[in-house]
Write a protein that holds these residues in place. Sequence first.
Motif, PDB file in Angstrom:
ATOM      1  N   VAL A 150      50.097 136.860  18.287  1.00  0.00           N
ATOM      2  CA  VAL A 150      50.036 135.394  18.264  1.00  0.00           C
ATOM      3  C   VAL A 150      51.385 134.801  17.864  1.00  0.00           C
ATOM      4  CG1 VAL A 150      48.987 133.433  17.073  1.00  0.00           C
ATOM      5  CG2 VAL A 150      47.558 135.290  17.899  1.00  0.00           C
ATOM      6  N   ARG A 191      53.342 132.204  20.248  1.00  0.00           N
ATOM      7  CA  ARG A 191      53.694 130.865  19.795  1.00  0.00           C
ATOM      8  C   ARG A 191      55.194 130.615  19.893  1.00  0.00           C
ATOM      9  NH1 ARG A 191      49.576 130.315  14.643  1.00  0.00           N
ATOM     10  NH2 ARG A 191      47.825 129.446  15.827  1.00  0.00           N
ATOM     11  N   ARG A 192      55.985 131.614  19.603  1.00  0.00           N
ATOM     12  CA  ARG A 192      57.435 131.454  19.710  1.00  0.00           C
ATOM     13  C   ARG A 192      57.847 131.222  21.159  1.00  0.00           C
ATOM     14  NH1 ARG A 192      60.539 136.768  18.771  1.00  0.00           N
ATOM     15  NH2 ARG A 192      59.589 137.043  20.835  1.00  0.00           N
ATOM     16  N   LEU A 227      55.946 130.109  23.659  1.00  0.00           N
ATOM     17  CA  LEU A 227      55.421 128.826  24.126  1.00  0.00           C
ATOM     18  C   LEU A 227      56.235 127.662  23.571  1.00  0.00           C
ATOM     19  CD1 LEU A 227      51.544 129.356  23.910  1.00  0.00           C
ATOM     20  CD2 LEU A 227      52.935 129.117  25.972  1.00  0.00           C
ATOM     21  N   PHE A 228      56.671 127.786  22.330  1.00  0.00           N
ATOM     22  CA  PHE A 228      57.483 126.720  21.750  1.00  0.00           C
ATOM     23  C   PHE A 228      58.819 126.592  22.468  1.00  0.00           C
ATOM     24  CE2 PHE A 228      60.550 125.181  18.551  1.00  0.00           C
ATOM     25  CZ  PHE A 228      59.972 123.954  18.276  1.00  0.00           C
ATOM     26  N   ARG A 287      46.565 124.399  23.322  1.00  0.00           N
ATOM     27  CA  ARG A 287      47.206 125.620  23.830  1.00  0.00           C
ATOM     28  C   ARG A 287      47.960 126.356  22.723  1.00  0.00           C
ATOM     29  NH1 ARG A 287      48.018 125.971  29.460  1.00  0.00           N
ATOM     30  NH2 ARG A 287      46.073 125.301  30.440  1.00  0.00           N
ATOM     31  N   LEU A 288      48.547 125.621  21.803  1.00  0.00           N
ATOM     32  CA  LEU A 288      49.375 126.236  20.760  1.00  0.00           C
ATOM     33  C   LEU A 288      48.589 126.632  19.523  1.00  0.00           C
ATOM     34  CD1 LEU A 288      52.491 123.874  20.941  1.00  0.00           C
ATOM     35  CD2 LEU A 288      52.242 126.154  21.918  1.00  0.00           C
ATOM     36  N   THR A 289      47.357 126.175  19.392  1.00  0.00           N
ATOM     37  CA  THR A 289      46.574 126.444  18.179  1.00  0.00           C
ATOM     38  C   THR A 289      45.282 127.179  18.503  1.00  0.00           C
ATOM     39  OG1 THR A 289      45.618 124.215  18.339  1.00  0.00           O
ATOM     40  CG2 THR A 289      47.568 124.488  16.947  1.00  0.00           C
ATOM     41  N   LEU A 293      45.354 130.232  20.992  1.00  0.00           N
ATOM     42  CA  LEU A 293      46.022 131.397  20.411  1.00  0.00           C
ATOM     43  C   LEU A 293      45.200 132.008  19.285  1.00  0.00           C
ATOM     44  CD1 LEU A 293      49.760 130.261  20.373  1.00  0.00           C
ATOM     45  CD2 LEU A 293      48.572 131.688  22.032  1.00  0.00           C
ATOM     46  N   ASP A 294      44.464 131.180  18.551  1.00  0.00           N
ATOM     47  CA  ASP A 294      43.581 131.724  17.524  1.00  0.00           C
ATOM     48  C   ASP A 294      42.479 132.580  18.141  1.00  0.00           C
ATOM     49  OD1 ASP A 294      45.011 130.524  15.506  1.00  0.00           O
ATOM     50  OD2 ASP A 294      43.755 128.728  15.445  1.00  0.00           O
TER      51      ASP A 294
END
Length: 211
Positions: free
Chosen positions: A121, A125-126, A128-129, A151-153, A156-157
């Motif tokens: 994850v 996240r890196r 995607l950011f 999408r970012l939270t 990914l969880d």
Amino acid sequence: AIEMAARDLRGRAAFADARVIDDKDDIARTTGDWALFRRIWPYLARERSMYLLAIAILPFSIILPLVLPRLVKTIVDHDLPSGFTSALAVSVGLLVLMVIFHFLITTVFQTLLRRIGLKIVAHLRRDLFHRLLRFPVAFFRSEPKGRIVSRLTTDLDQIDDAFATGGLLLVADFFSIVAIAGAMLFLSLRLGLWALAVVPIMAVVITWISD
């Protein structure tokens, strides 16, 4: 004017690229779990050492729960009727050691799966950011903010939960069921068959409910 036009063209191209990427995500999401797994596989390959260690620990976590009841049966049927002898002390000591070892094995196994999920994850996240930073402002104006945050939270969880509570745990549960069924049939073929007779009925009911 030429520079402004070129900047506008670059912005439109980046926006189109963002939409294509977003559409590809939607297509991958609708093609099934296997397509999504292939997209996540490069991230999983980075943590292959921990995953291989978890696979190596897996047989112990399956076998130990089957050996412990057998050892308790030996203590109750053979050692206790003989009185407090050295054999009873050895059996009880062995039982305690096996319980502690099983606890340590389970703890290490769960910790490895949790670390694998968190690392995957973190990498996702890196990436995607960094991808979001390359998108033009027009993308964020047209795209719903809740979808980007989701999408970012939340998404990914769910991936973290899939690797922490799924994956190898599903494999472990499957082999545990097979091992338990084999032990039941070995101890008593007739009683084991009666106990397993409800499995096909349960399978039909579960399939019907899932459909």
